[in-house]
Every structure is written in structure tokens, then in C-alpha cells.
Design an enzyme around this catalytic site. Structure first.
Site, mmCIF file in Angstrom:
data_model
loop_
_atom_site.group_PDB
_atom_site.id
_atom_site.type_symbol
_atom_site.label_atom_id
_atom_site.label_comp_id
_atom_site.label_asym_id
_atom_site.label_seq_id
_atom_site.Cartn_x
_atom_site.Cartn_y
_atom_site.Cartn_z
ATOM 1 N N GLY A 32 0.817 -1.208 0.000
ATOM 2 C CA GLY A 32 0.000 0.000 0.000
ATOM 3 C C GLY A 32 0.845 1.248 0.000
ATOM 4 O O GLY A 32 1.973 1.265 0.511
ATOM 5 N N GLY A 34 0.387 5.577 0.625
ATOM 6 C CA GLY A 34 -0.498 6.649 1.057
ATOM 7 C C GLY A 34 0.300 7.834 1.543
ATOM 8 O O GLY A 34 1.529 7.855 1.468
ATOM 9 N N TYR A 36 0.871 8.612 4.447
ATOM 10 C CA TYR A 36 1.643 8.212 5.611
ATOM 11 C C TYR A 36 2.987 7.610 5.223
ATOM 12 O O TYR A 36 3.901 7.508 6.025
ATOM 13 C CB TYR A 36 0.862 7.159 6.408
ATOM 14 C CG TYR A 36 0.470 5.983 5.544
ATOM 15 C CD1 TYR A 36 1.373 4.966 5.259
ATOM 16 C CD2 TYR A 36 -0.792 5.914 4.980
ATOM 17 C CE1 TYR A 36 1.039 3.921 4.442
ATOM 18 C CE2 TYR A 36 -1.144 4.870 4.162
ATOM 19 C CZ TYR A 36 -0.229 3.863 3.896
ATOM 20 O OH TYR A 36 -0.578 2.823 3.073
ATOM 21 N N GLY A 37 3.136 7.096 3.996
ATOM 22 C CA GLY A 37 4.334 6.373 3.593
ATOM 23 C C GLY A 37 3.978 5.177 2.734
ATOM 24 O O GLY A 37 2.990 5.200 2.002
ATOM 25 N N VAL A 38 4.771 4.124 2.850
ATOM 26 C CA VAL A 38 4.574 2.921 2.043
ATOM 27 C C VAL A 38 4.594 1.699 2.957
ATOM 28 O O VAL A 38 5.397 1.634 3.904
ATOM 29 C CB VAL A 38 5.686 2.788 0.974
ATOM 30 C CG1 VAL A 38 5.512 1.512 0.154
ATOM 31 C CG2 VAL A 38 5.686 4.007 0.050
ATOM 32 N N VAL A 39 3.719 0.733 2.683
ATOM 33 C CA VAL A 39 3.730 -0.541 3.397
ATOM 34 C C VAL A 39 4.202 -1.626 2.430
ATOM 35 O O VAL A 39 3.674 -1.768 1.324
ATOM 36 C CB VAL A 39 2.340 -0.893 3.958
ATOM 37 C CG1 VAL A 39 2.379 -2.267 4.643
ATOM 38 C CG2 VAL A 39 1.877 0.163 4.955
ATOM 39 N N LYS A 55 6.050 -0.997 7.474
ATOM 40 C CA LYS A 55 5.619 0.352 7.139
ATOM 41 C C LYS A 55 6.834 1.264 7.142
ATOM 42 O O LYS A 55 7.568 1.323 8.135
ATOM 43 C CB LYS A 55 4.578 0.833 8.153
ATOM 44 C CG LYS A 55 3.944 2.173 7.836
ATOM 45 C CD LYS A 55 2.794 2.443 8.809
ATOM 46 C CE LYS A 55 2.047 3.711 8.476
ATOM 47 N NZ LYS A 55 0.875 3.919 9.373
ATOM 48 N N ASP A 151 -9.595 5.965 13.236
ATOM 49 C CA ASP A 151 -9.586 5.631 11.807
ATOM 50 C C ASP A 151 -9.994 4.173 11.602
ATOM 51 O O ASP A 151 -9.392 3.453 10.805
ATOM 52 C CB ASP A 151 -8.206 5.893 11.201
ATOM 53 C CG ASP A 151 -8.252 5.998 9.671
ATOM 54 O OD1 ASP A 151 -9.356 6.194 9.121
ATOM 55 O OD2 ASP A 151 -7.196 5.872 9.041
#
Length: 352
Positions: A32, A34, A36-39, A55, A151
Site C-alpha cells: 500500500g 499513502g 503516511y508512507g509505504v507498506v 511500514k 480511523d
């Protein structure tokens, strides 16, 4: 709904094949991407069958506020991860340009995938109840520690054992504040009205300084997740003054939901209490658990299952579209309940 496309990290993030943790872990797949960063999925090079979710938080151009947010996310997740229905945070790796958070990898994906692409829970009252009770256990545990997620949504609930075990993840917007002024925090589909709009918050707090309760914002989000689990759909696009379906619900909260979603009277009674406009009147988790124990069915008798969605009998042959509208029994045009349409954390945000 079409399958999720393969995400790609930016040039600033590590590329697939990168070794981290002193060469012990290899990043092999992007799960993923977003704000926030990358997973990534990572494998232990000494035992390639053992995968982790990693993450990656980027240090480059981080503001002071973002650094504090990352520290808070890691701290709160570490505290909560002792619970079996919270994704375990194994360790945090600090490098010059990145922070890596190493967590459990869920080979069965997230709850969004299980609902929409696998129809895993459709029509099965027993499984819906068991999975939702696990979610309640996790959220209640977090609340007991003074941690409020803010969330909760299917993408932030990971699945194991073919979807029979679930665990909460992504504490990026979590808070330990019992009362908050951080409005529009979370996913718009699952956000409570008082979190979405200060005008609603003013009704039930100091009008000159509106606030809301993150704990009861979580209760609202849980109600929407319960509808997602049961019907594969969202009841409205946002709990706001601009959403005609939500406004129709407010005009008749006791009776509205069963006119647009195929839920049983007993589930409707629970949802009415979880979705009380005054957050002070919402169900607590212990009350919710007791009420669920008495539920025999989540569905009305004439429910129709169509693909990944549950429909009311009057919807037979109707193509459900997020942009479609139809006339309800009230004689007014309102937006129809939407399909469960969202992406990996793309809609989660904080105004702070």
C-alpha cells in the site's frame, strides 16, 4: 468494484529488493501507498517463508508535526499490540532516511478485501457476530489503555485464518486525548458527524470551543463497519449536512436504515443507539456486546444477495452506484446507500 491496482512507491522510498535490518529482511512487494508512507511485504532472508508487513516512514522533508505524529503512532501501537486482535508491532528500525515499523503480515489481506472481493461474511450471521466481537475486544482494550483509534474502517482491519480472525492496525491517527479539537480526522465514510463538522460538535460541547470525544467517534465508526460487514455497503457518503441520505436518517433515525439497507429490526435497534447524534447517548462497548449476544439475525427476511452486496427486495435488478439517486418511501429524493468504495487509507486524513 474493480480490484485494487498494484501500488508503486515514490522515487524517494526504498524500491522492492531493498535489504533492511542489517540485511535480515528483504522488501519484496508493495502492499500500500499513502500520505503516511509505504507498506511493504518483507521476508526474513534466513527463513523466506516468514513474511512481515513493514511500514516505511520517510524522514526527508518531514515537518516537526509529522515527526511527533510518527512518534505517537509507534508509541500507541506498541502499547496496544499485546492484544491478539491488534496487529503485533515487532520492532522499529531507524535508519538515516527512514523509519521502518515491522509488524505481522496478513496473508488474507484486509477486511475490505474479504468483504468486497471474497464475500467472506455474506449472509453468515454466526461469522459476522464472531468477527465483530473480536473487533469490539480490540477497541475496548485500546480504550482501556486510553488509546482512541480515530480511523476504524475495513482497510485498517487485517484478516488471518481465512478471514476468521481479525486485528486492528494503523494507529497513525490515534490519540490519547479524551476530548479533541482535531476535526475531520479519519476516513470520511466512517467519521462521526461531530468529528466531521464543528457545527455538530457545538451542539454537545462548549459552543465557543467545540470539541468531540474520540472514544465515541470510534463507536460511530464501529457502527459503519458493522454495516460494511453485513451488507457490503456504506449507509451514506459522509455524516454531514451536505449528504442527503444522512439528513434523511436524521429526520427519522428510528426507521430510516431498514428502508435503504436489508437489516433486521434487532440490528437496526443497535445501530440507532450507536449512531446517536448526541455522542453522549451512544452505546458503550459493554452495552453493545450484551446487545449482540441477543441477536439472531443481522438481515431482514427478504434480503437479496447480489455479488458482494446485500440488497433490499425493492432493489432487485437495480444497479447500485455511488452517484445514483432514487426516491425513497418518504417521497423525497435522497442518495441511495452506496457500495463500499474506498482505497488503502487514501481517504484517511487529519486536519491538524
Amino acid at each position: 468494484m474493480s480490484p485494487k491496482s498494484s501500488p508503486k512507491p515514490s522515487a524517494l522510498h526504498p524500491q522492492v529488493g531493498t535489504l533492511i535490518d542489517d540485511g535480515g529482511l528483504e522488501l519484496v512487494e508493495v502492499l500500500g501507498v499513502g500520505g503516511y508512507g509505504v507498506v511493504y511485504r518483507a521476508v526474513d532472508v534466513r527463513s523466506p517463508r516468514h513474511s512481515y508487513a513493514v511500514k516505511c516512514l520517510l524522514h526527508h522533508q518531514r515537518s516537526y508535526r509529522q515527526r511527533i505524529a510518527h512518534i505517537r503512532e509507534i508509541a500507541l501501537h506498541q502499547i496496544a499490540s499485546a492484544h491478539p486482535n491488534v496487529v503485533t508491532l515487532h520492532r522499529v528500525l531507524e535508519e538515516e532516511d527512514y523509519t521502518y515499523i515491522v509488524m505481522d503480515y496478513a496473508s488474507d489481506g484486509d477486511l475490505f478485501t474479504q468483504i468486497l472481493h471474497e464475500a467472506r461474511y455474506q449472509g453468515d450471521d454466526y461469522i459476522i457476530k464472531q468477527v465483530f466481537l473480536q473487533l469490539l475486544d480490540a477497541v475496548e482494550y485500546c480504550h482501556s489503555l486510553g488509546i482512541y483509534h480515530r480511523d476504524l474502517k475495513p482497510e485498517n482491519i487485517l484478516c488471518f485464518d481465512k478471514g476468521m480472525r481479525v486485528a486492528v492496525t494503523d494507529f497513525g491517527l490515534a490519540t490519547s486525548d479524551k476530548i479533541s479539537e482535531d476535526f475531520r480526522t479519519g476516513s470520511v465514510y466512517h467519521m462521526s458527524p461531530e468529528c466531521h463538522d464543528e457545527e455538530y460538535a457545538r451542539r454537545f460541547s462548549n459552543p465557543s470551543k467545540p470539541t468531540y470525544s474520540p472514544m465515541f467517534n470510534d463507536i460511530w465508526s464501529l457502527a459503519i463497519v458493522l454495516l460494511n460487514l453485513t451488507t457490503g455497503r456504506n449507509p451514506w457518503r459522509s455524516a454531514s449536512v451536505a449528504d442527503p441520505t444522512f439528513q434523511a436518517f436524521l429526520r427519522d433515525p428510528q426507521n430510516f436504515l431498514p428502508t435503504v439497507l436489508p437489516i433486521s429490526p434487532e440490528i437496526n435497534a443497535i445501530l440507532v443507539r450507536m449512531l446517536a447524534l448526541d455522542w453522549r447517548q451512544r452505546m458503550t462497548i459493554p452495552e453493545l456486546r450484551m446487545a449482540l449476544a441477543e441477536v439472531d439475525s443481522f438481515y431482514c427476511q427478504d434480503v437479496i444477495f447480489d455479488g458482494s452486496m446485500a440488497k433490499c427486495v425493492w432493489e432487485a435488478g437495480v444497479q447500485i452506484s455511488e452517484d445514483s439517486t432514487m426516491r425513497e418511501s418518504t417521497g423525497e429524493h435522497v442518495s441511495q446507500a452506496t457500495d463500499l468504495k474506498s482505497r488503502w487509507s487514501a481517504e484517511s486524513k487529519s486536519s491538524s
